[in-house]
Design a protein around this motif. Structure first.
Motif, PDB file in Angstrom:
ATOM      1  N   GLU A 330       0.330  -1.115   0.093  1.00  0.00           N
ATOM      2  CA  GLU A 330      -0.048  -0.410  -0.065  1.00  0.00           C
ATOM      3  C   GLU A 330       0.852   1.266   0.133  1.00  0.00           C
ATOM      4  OE1 GLU A 330      -2.511  -0.572   3.697  1.00  0.00           O
ATOM      5  OE2 GLU A 330      -4.149  -2.000   2.394  1.00  0.00           O
ATOM      6  N   THR A 331       2.192   1.001   0.623  1.00  0.00           N
ATOM      7  CA  THR A 331       3.185   2.611   0.567  1.00  0.00           C
ATOM      8  C   THR A 331       3.809   2.664  -0.415  1.00  0.00           C
ATOM      9  OG1 THR A 331       4.294   0.958   2.321  1.00  0.00           O
ATOM     10  CG2 THR A 331       2.429   3.135   3.159  1.00  0.00           C
ATOM     11  N   HIS A 332       4.525   1.487  -0.903  1.00  0.00           N
ATOM     12  CA  HIS A 332       4.934   1.251  -2.327  1.00  0.00           C
ATOM     13  C   HIS A 332       4.507   1.091  -3.292  1.00  0.00           C
ATOM     14  CE1 HIS A 332       7.208   1.025   2.212  1.00  0.00           C
ATOM     15  NE2 HIS A 332       8.548   1.154   1.045  1.00  0.00           N
ATOM     16  N   GLU A 333       5.646   1.263  -4.470  1.00  0.00           N
ATOM     17  CA  GLU A 333       5.564   1.009  -5.719  1.00  0.00           C
ATOM     18  C   GLU A 333       6.473   0.674  -6.868  1.00  0.00           C
ATOM     19  OE1 GLU A 333       5.148   5.429  -8.150  1.00  0.00           O
ATOM     20  OE2 GLU A 333       3.023   4.463  -7.004  1.00  0.00           O
ATOM     21  N   VAL A 334       6.360  -0.077  -7.968  1.00  0.00           N
ATOM     22  CA  VAL A 334       7.946  -0.631  -8.804  1.00  0.00           C
ATOM     23  C   VAL A 334       7.877   0.777  -9.331  1.00  0.00           C
ATOM     24  CG1 VAL A 334       8.117  -1.316 -11.231  1.00  0.00           C
ATOM     25  CG2 VAL A 334       6.147  -2.583  -9.604  1.00  0.00           C
ATOM     26  N   GLY A 335       9.323   0.856  -9.333  1.00  0.00           N
ATOM     27  CA  GLY A 335      10.078   2.353  -9.093  1.00  0.00           C
ATOM     28  C   GLY A 335      11.059   2.809  -8.392  1.00  0.00           C
ATOM     29  N   GLN A 336      10.161   2.649  -7.097  1.00  0.00           N
ATOM     30  CA  GLN A 336      10.567   3.538  -6.279  1.00  0.00           C
ATOM     31  C   GLN A 336      12.021   2.555  -6.212  1.00  0.00           C
ATOM     32  OE1 GLN A 336       7.480   3.270  -3.313  1.00  0.00           O
ATOM     33  NE2 GLN A 336       6.804   5.475  -3.738  1.00  0.00           N
ATOM     34  N   LEU A 337      13.356   3.587  -5.071  1.00  0.00           N
ATOM     35  CA  LEU A 337      14.091   3.363  -4.331  1.00  0.00           C
ATOM     36  C   LEU A 337      14.286   3.072  -3.155  1.00  0.00           C
ATOM     37  CD1 LEU A 337      17.020   5.976  -6.368  1.00  0.00           C
ATOM     38  CD2 LEU A 337      16.174   3.258  -6.402  1.00  0.00           C
TER      39      LEU A 337
END
Length: 464
Positions: A330-337
């Motif tokens: 819920e707090t992260h998504e693809v592409g984040q570091l």
């Protein structure tokens, strides 16, 4: 017996006076018949006095035979009854009508060990005892209250076993493997049969009165085995059935951890115990259930399954807690570091922990822009580094990460954005606030090292 039928005259010298008075008295009466009053002697017509008979022999036997007839005859192994006439610290004397009192040694008073005789009997008590020997080497009649009780109890115990009835008695000892219950004799109650579940601390049962079923009886071996669990199962079956019928799969119940085992933990739900399998204790990997819960802990659990035929309840602790994978998704998504720590190296890459209980895989092809033969060429366990989320599969609980793509830059996950900023070269660097905190930490650490090297001879900074 010798029966006394009157009293002697006061003194022989008074006979003549008594006779003369009696004659004078008779002369004043209107009759001359001899007196026949049984309370006195008699006079004949001439006034001669004959004293009444003082005693009569109504025994019908010699006096010695009469005395012998009052003594009780006993035989070894016979049950006798008597009255407690003396209590000593190591024995009790019992009057059973024998030529001498019987002796009950303290060890023969009770099935309990090391008892004070005064705690078992009191003066004047009527006691049943078994004759052990009519005459020991000291000439004493030796009795046993314990064995009389044992003989009497065996008949009762056998009848109850035959009728499948329960027995009841106080717990008097804790022994290896269980309890000793006083049921008129020593009944052994194994620890595994004390409750519906095994009890580890048996000491609190001392003094408690318990009910149990007889499951083994052998008089020749003096062996009586009891089961309180069988009694509880029988008496609580209706209650258990009602409890199970009221349980609904998916509902949340509160309970208390009753025991912790290698494969999970049992929880007392207030009527029955349910099992939390080790896999349902936490969203994280659990090496041993004891690292998550302890006996006595209050817990909130979800009912996973109810097996009516086996009377088993399956529970889950983690189902009542937030799913860390769900929170991460819920707090992260693809592409984040994200920042992580290398936990394990495998042939095809490395696992990196990026959250509490969340691990992702960096495939060997995503470790570097250059060819990598083995993960050890790039990272080591325990190393911390930036990785980029390149795939997030919540259903399969899998996260794919990349070290080489993180090196190319990208957007930080929300939890890091306020603590890091982009430097002049476009790389993410810790903010001034974070750098200051690290500087303060390193300064304090350096001071501690200097003090340790200087020992007691090192002078304080303000004295240098």
């Amino acid at each position: 017996m010798v029966a006394c039928v009157g009293a002697f005259p006061a003194r022989p010298e008074h006979y003549s006076m008594s006779v003369s008075k009696a004659v004078h008295s008779l002369s004043d009466t209107t009759t001359t018949e001899p007196t026949t009053d049984s309370n006195f002697g008699t006079f004949d017509e001439e006034g001669n006095y004959t004293p009444r008979e003082v005693v009569s022999n109504d025994l019908g036997m010699s006096f010695a035979d009469a005395i012998d007839g009052t003594i009780v005859e006993v035989e070894d192994g016979e049950l006798v009854h008597g009255t407690v006439v003396k209590i000593d610290k190591d024995e009790v004397l019992l009057d059973i009508g024998y030529k001498s009192e019987g002796v009950i040694p303290s060890r023969e008073l009770s099935i309990r060990n090391d008892v004070d005789p005064s705690e078992v009997v009191s003066m004047g008590d009527q006691v049943e005892a078994l004759v052990l020997t009519k005459e020991d080497k000291e000439g004493r009649l030796v009795l046993s209250k314990k064995r009389a009780q044992y003989e009497r109890a065996w008949g009762d115990i056998e009848a109850k076993k035959e009728a499948d009835e329960i027995v009841e008695g106080p717990v008097i000892e804790v022994v290896k493997g269980g309890l000793i219950v006083d049921i008129g004799l020593r009944g052994f109650l194994p620890a595994s049969l004390v409750e519906l579940r095994r009890v580890r601390d048996l000491q609190p049962y001392i003094g408690q009165t318990v009910q149990a079923k007889i499951i083994e009886l052998d008089k020749n071996r003096n062996n009586v085995v009891l089961s309180r669990r069988a009694y509880l199962e029988e008496t609580q079956k209706e209650t258990r059935d009602s409890f199970l019928n009221n349980l609904k799969i998916g509902e949340v119940r509160e309970g208390t951890v009753s025991s912790v085992v290698s494969f999970g933990a049992f929880v007392d739900l207030g009527g029955m115990d349910g099992l939390i399998h080790v896999s349902e204790l936490s969203w994280k990997h659990v090496d041993h259930p004891g690292s998550v819960v302890a006996v006595g802990d209050p817990v909130k659990v979800q009912v996973l399954d109810v097996d009516f035929s086996r009377e088993r309840i399956s529970l889950s602790l983690k189902a009542t807690q937030a799913d860390p994978w769900q929170e991460f998704a819920e707090t992260h998504e693809v592409g984040q570091l994200v920042y992580g720590r290398v936990t394990k190296l495998v042939q095809f890459g490395a696992f990196v922990q990026v959250g509490d209980g969340i691990e992702g895989l960096v495939h060997i092809s995503e470790m570097s822009a250059h060819h990598v033969d083995s993960p050890e060429q790039v990272v080591t366990p325990g190393e911390e580094l930036w990785v980029k989320i390149i795939d997030l599969d919540l259903q399969r609980r899998r996260i794919s990460l990349s070290i080489k793509q993180a090196a190319e830059g990208g957007e930080l996950a929300p939890e890091y954005s306020e603590h890091f900023e982009v430097d002049d070269e476009g790389n993410w660097a810790a903010s001034e606030e974070v750098e200051a905190a690290w500087a303060e930490f390193e300064s304090a650490d350096a001071g501690d090292e200097a003090a340790a090297e200087g020992g007691d001879d090192a002078a304080p900074a303000d004295e240098a």
